[in-house]
Scaffold this motif. Sequence first.
Motif, mmCIF file in Angstrom:
data_model
loop_
_atom_site.group_PDB
_atom_site.id
_atom_site.type_symbol
_atom_site.label_atom_id
_atom_site.label_comp_id
_atom_site.label_asym_id
_atom_site.label_seq_id
_atom_site.Cartn_x
_atom_site.Cartn_y
_atom_site.Cartn_z
ATOM 1 N N SER A 14 3.266 116.038 58.792
ATOM 2 C CA SER A 14 2.128 115.165 58.463
ATOM 3 C C SER A 14 1.133 115.836 57.536
ATOM 4 O O SER A 14 0.433 115.172 56.772
ATOM 5 N N ASP A 38 -1.475 117.135 58.591
ATOM 6 C CA ASP A 38 -2.784 116.775 59.133
ATOM 7 C C ASP A 38 -2.999 117.303 60.553
ATOM 8 O O ASP A 38 -3.855 116.792 61.265
ATOM 9 N N GLU A 92 5.361 114.226 52.475
ATOM 10 C CA GLU A 92 4.767 113.471 51.365
ATOM 11 C C GLU A 92 3.382 112.902 51.659
ATOM 12 O O GLU A 92 2.641 112.569 50.737
ATOM 13 N N LYS A 93 2.990 112.825 52.939
ATOM 14 C CA LYS A 93 1.642 112.337 53.254
ATOM 15 C C LYS A 93 0.575 113.372 52.899
ATOM 16 O O LYS A 93 -0.599 113.054 52.803
ATOM 17 N N LYS A 94 0.974 114.619 52.764
ATOM 18 C CA LYS A 94 0.134 115.761 52.346
ATOM 19 C C LYS A 94 -0.934 116.110 53.381
ATOM 20 O O LYS A 94 -1.040 117.242 53.787
ATOM 21 N N GLY A 95 -1.744 115.153 53.799
ATOM 22 C CA GLY A 95 -2.771 115.416 54.797
ATOM 23 C C GLY A 95 -3.837 116.384 54.322
ATOM 24 O O GLY A 95 -3.899 116.758 53.152
ATOM 25 N N LYS A 113 -3.187 120.238 52.616
ATOM 26 C CA LYS A 113 -3.032 120.480 51.176
ATOM 27 C C LYS A 113 -4.370 120.823 50.531
ATOM 28 O O LYS A 113 -4.451 121.738 49.715
ATOM 29 N N SER A 142 9.084 111.355 54.164
ATOM 30 C CA SER A 142 8.347 111.120 55.417
ATOM 31 C C SER A 142 9.267 111.261 56.613
ATOM 32 O O SER A 142 8.839 111.102 57.753
ATOM 33 N N TYR A 183 10.857 113.280 59.269
ATOM 34 C CA TYR A 183 10.537 114.603 59.816
ATOM 35 C C TYR A 183 11.729 115.548 59.775
ATOM 36 O O TYR A 183 11.569 116.754 59.573
#
Length: 195
Positions: A118, A120, A144-147, A150, A162, A164
């Motif tokens: 995630s 995040d 790919e969500k970076k959270g 990054k 996305s 896992y």
Amino acid sequence: MFHSFYNDYQAEFIAVIQSLDYSVIETMVQRIEEARLSGNQVFLIGNGGSAASASHWACDFGKGINVEGSDRLRVISLADNSALMSAFGNDAGYENVFVEPLKNLLLPGDVVIGLSVSGDSENVVRAFRYARKCQATIISLVGEKKGRMKQYSDYSLVIPSSNYGIVEDVHMFVNHVISQFIRKENEKMQVLGDL
């Protein structure tokens, strides 16, 4: 049915591997090698499957890169001490299970590597914030969500998936590419030293 799923998974994994930002991986090699040669520590953190991957990274960099006479990398996975994690989790909250041990150990010039799908995870984000204050190098490998991870990273490898499983597979791919490269370089240096 399974055959179709297998082919789809394989195709996505190959496509993701081929799309990785090579320059970030090369920079990771450089930062890890700088830490090894200067005696700085590398800390690995992650939750769940990423915690297991952090342990695997610590094993491969703590043992797998070494040849007789090579400089050793001071590397540790903060997910490996269940007693300490549960103590901090119970008394300071799970969101602090990585930042609290870093307060005991982290020095300027050290490297903190966070693995996450995630990007995040609150406990990793807090560790990154603390690492920034300590002038450590911060590296993230995220989906790919970076959270938020990054944005606190000096270097971030974004894994464009996305799924896992794919993201965690890539965590291990990158680990093995980097650690085996460093071992081969150590072997070359050993041969040159023997001449």
